[in-house]
Design a protein around this motif. Structure first.
Motif, PDB file in Angstrom:
ATOM      1  N   LEU A   1       0.843  -1.207   0.000  1.00 18.14           N
ATOM      2  CA  LEU A   1       0.000   0.000   0.000  1.00 18.14           C
ATOM      3  C   LEU A   1       0.875   1.253   0.000  1.00 18.14           C
ATOM      4  O   LEU A   1       0.617   2.223  -0.706  1.00 18.14           O
ATOM      5  CB  LEU A   1      -0.926   0.017   1.222  1.00 18.14           C
ATOM      6  N   TYR A   2       1.941   1.204   0.782  1.00 15.25           N
ATOM      7  CA  TYR A   2       2.854   2.346   0.880  1.00 15.25           C
ATOM      8  C   TYR A   2       3.572   2.566  -0.453  1.00 15.25           C
ATOM      9  O   TYR A   2       3.703   3.693  -0.931  1.00 15.25           O
ATOM     10  CB  TYR A   2       3.852   2.109   2.009  1.00 15.25           C
ATOM     11  N   ASP A   3       4.026   1.453  -1.051  1.00 16.75           N
ATOM     12  CA  ASP A   3       4.692   1.541  -2.359  1.00 16.75           C
ATOM     13  C   ASP A   3       3.789   2.207  -3.390  1.00 16.75           C
ATOM     14  O   ASP A   3       4.237   2.984  -4.231  1.00 16.75           O
ATOM     15  CB  ASP A   3       5.063   0.143  -2.868  1.00 16.75           C
ATOM     16  N   ALA A   4       2.505   1.865  -3.332  1.00 20.71           N
ATOM     17  CA  ALA A   4       1.554   2.377  -4.322  1.00 20.71           C
ATOM     18  C   ALA A   4       0.940   3.718  -3.910  1.00 20.71           C
ATOM     19  O   ALA A   4       0.196   4.319  -4.679  1.00 20.71           O
ATOM     20  CB  ALA A   4       0.443   1.346  -4.549  1.00 20.71           C
ATOM     21  N   GLY A   5       1.242   4.170  -2.689  1.00 18.36           N
ATOM     22  CA  GLY A   5       0.712   5.449  -2.220  1.00 18.36           C
ATOM     23  C   GLY A   5      -0.800   5.448  -2.053  1.00 18.36           C
ATOM     24  O   GLY A   5      -1.464   6.442  -2.330  1.00 18.36           O
ATOM     25  N   ILE A   6      -1.350   4.319  -1.594  1.00 19.50           N
ATOM     26  CA  ILE A   6      -2.812   4.213  -1.437  1.00 19.50           C
ATOM     27  C   ILE A   6      -3.204   4.571   0.001  1.00 19.50           C
ATOM     28  O   ILE A   6      -2.770   3.918   0.951  1.00 19.50           O
ATOM     29  CB  ILE A   6      -3.295   2.778  -1.775  1.00 19.50           C
ATOM     30  N   PRO A   7      -4.025   5.615   0.195  1.00 21.20           N
ATOM     31  CA  PRO A   7      -4.406   6.029   1.557  1.00 21.20           C
ATOM     32  C   PRO A   7      -5.194   4.936   2.294  1.00 21.20           C
ATOM     33  O   PRO A   7      -5.877   4.126   1.660  1.00 21.20           O
ATOM     34  CB  PRO A   7      -5.296   7.257   1.319  1.00 21.20           C
ATOM     35  N   VAL A   8      -5.081   4.947   3.611  1.00 25.88           N
ATOM     36  CA  VAL A   8      -5.808   4.004   4.467  1.00 25.88           C
ATOM     37  C   VAL A   8      -6.659   4.814   5.449  1.00 25.88           C
ATOM     38  O   VAL A   8      -6.136   5.690   6.150  1.00 25.88           O
ATOM     39  CB  VAL A   8      -4.834   3.096   5.245  1.00 25.88           C
ATOM     40  N   ILE A   9      -7.950   4.525   5.489  1.00 22.78           N
ATOM     41  CA  ILE A   9      -8.858   5.197   6.429  1.00 22.78           C
ATOM     42  C   ILE A   9      -9.490   4.097   7.280  1.00 22.78           C
ATOM     43  O   ILE A   9     -10.149   3.197   6.737  1.00 22.78           O
ATOM     44  CB  ILE A   9      -9.946   6.005   5.686  1.00 22.78           C
ATOM     45  N   ALA A  10      -9.271   4.135   8.585  1.00 22.77           N
ATOM     46  CA  ALA A  10      -9.666   3.003   9.416  1.00 22.77           C
ATOM     47  C   ALA A  10     -10.348   3.444  10.704  1.00 22.77           C
ATOM     48  O   ALA A  10      -9.908   4.383  11.374  1.00 22.77           O
ATOM     49  CB  ALA A  10      -8.430   2.175   9.761  1.00 22.77           C
ATOM     50  N   SER A  11     -11.435   2.729  11.046  1.00 23.45           N
ATOM     51  CA  SER A  11     -12.104   2.957  12.331  1.00 23.45           C
ATOM     52  C   SER A  11     -11.659   1.878  13.314  1.00 23.45           C
ATOM     53  O   SER A  11     -11.046   0.889  12.930  1.00 23.45           O
ATOM     54  CB  SER A  11     -13.623   2.910  12.154  1.00 23.45           C
ATOM     55  N   GLY A  12     -11.977   2.087  14.581  1.00 23.19           N
ATOM     56  CA  GLY A  12     -11.579   1.120  15.608  1.00 23.19           C
ATOM     57  C   GLY A  12     -10.403   1.658  16.399  1.00 23.19           C
ATOM     58  O   GLY A  12     -10.362   2.838  16.757  1.00 23.19           O
ATOM     59  N   ALA A  13      -9.418   0.793  16.642  1.00 20.38           N
ATOM     60  CA  ALA A  13      -8.253   1.202  17.428  1.00 20.38           C
ATOM     61  C   ALA A  13      -7.344   2.119  16.613  1.00 20.38           C
ATOM     62  O   ALA A  13      -7.348   2.076  15.385  1.00 20.38           O
ATOM     63  CB  ALA A  13      -7.475  -0.036  17.874  1.00 20.38           C
TER      64      ALA A  13
END
Length: 340
Positions: free
Chosen positions: A293-305
């Motif tokens: 994901l980092y290599d491809a520069g894809i954002p991560v949006i996450a709920s929870g902890a």
């Protein structure tokens, strides 16, 4: 999680990877597609960074000379062994930037791979075939050389020493912990001991400095709610939405070399119910996905902890500590992209 209409799910994707695809993937990741020595900005407070640029440029010149070989009588050329460069340092000091810049500076044929991709290549093609495949290359660049898997390290060491004999030069980066004893010299010694067949050809270059991903940045942000995540995924074309546990289970169904294909064309990854992991296998698969994901520069949006709690204290106390810290650093960087 599958109730939301029109949003894709990573768990519904079942990628396949052909040998041709594996070879085509041997280039720097999209994040580093446009880097060069000129675009590397050394920290004036860390002289080792500017020195590392010089070392890399010198390595490139030597690699070209070695590949050309030595002229003999009647126009024949004698193969000269390749040269080796090992960039040693903590997270976020620009090692991958310099490695990719070296790759771009050198002529074809050449390869850029993570340690995992290289072991995968050797397992798909076989050891001897892999040597034949790469024997005429000018350079093989290996990002994040792993020292925590003795079997794979020995395999790759044998592979590299045979390639070096055939005139291929090798550049590698470490995944040292910044706070390790002796500020990373320890890791360099580990590396050279593990690949003792190669030790003679490697020049170790130390790069010091703080993690640029954390320079002046706040700690992990408060996670959004489940509803916010579901809504955000629905509004973003090309996004995927998955439950954290479901995604972790899905990752177990395929080899990590397929994770690049799994996330191909995805604009952002939305996750719900993130929580700390206490299973080593699950955690290591998440590290591999995070790297892709980092290599491809894809954002991560996450709920929870919060994302800086995904790898539990018990995990961080174990042998894979450096991998988990790198993954945490990268997850936080990707979550900030999601906020942007």
């Amino acid at each position: 999680m599958h109730g939301s209409s029109g949003v894709g799910h990573l768990v519904d994707r079942h990628p396949d990877v052909t040998p041709e695809r594996l070879i085509a993937q041997l280039v720097p990741p999209p994040t580093f597609a446009d880097v060069s020595f000129d675009s590397y900005l050394p920290d004036p407070a860390e002289p080792s960074q500017a020195a590392a640029v010089q070392s890399c440029a010198q390595f490139c010149d030597q690699a070209v000379e070695r590949r050309a070989g030595k002229k003999k009588l009647f126009g024949r050329r004698e193969t000269l062994p390749g040269v080796g460069l090992y960039l040693d340092g903590g997270f976020g000091v620009g090692k991958t930037h310099l490695l990719a810049s070296s790759y771009y500076r050198l002529p074809e044929p050449k390869a850029f791979a993570t340690f995992g991709e290289l072991t995968q290549l050797a397992s798909v093609f076989g050891f001897v075939e892999c040597i034949e495949l790469l024997a005429d290359y000018v350079v093989v660049c290996i990002d994040e050389f792993e020292l925590d898997d003795p079997g794979n390290t020995t395999l790759i060491s044998r592979l590299l020493s045979q390639l070096v004999e055939r005139g291929v030069s090798v550049a590698a980066t470490s995944n040292t912990l910044p706070e390790q004893l002796g500020e990373g010299r320890f890791a360099a010694q580990d590396f050279l001991r593990e690949i003792n067949t190669l030790a003679a050809i490697f020049t170790t270059v130390r790069i010091d400095g703080p993690d640029y991903r954390h320079r002046g940045l706040p700690p992990a942000p408060e996670p959004p709610s489940d509803d916010d995540v579901v809504r955000g995924a629905a509004q973003r074309p090309g996004a995927t939405l998955d439950g954290f546990d479901e995604l972790c289970a899905h990752l177990a169904t395929m080899h990590p070399s397929r994770y690049s294909t799994l996330i191909e064309g995805v604009s952002a990854v939305y996750l719900t119910d993130v929580h700390p992991i206490d299973d080593q296998n699950v955690a290591l698969r998440l590290v591999s996905l995070t790297d892709r994901l980092y290599d491809a520069g894809i954002p991560v949006i996450a709920s929870g902890a919060k994302l800086d709690t995904v790898f539990s204290e018990d995990m961080l106390a174990g042998g894979f500590r450096k991998k988990y810290l790198r993954a945490t650093s990268r997850l936080l960087a990707l979550s900030r992209q999601g906020d942007a």
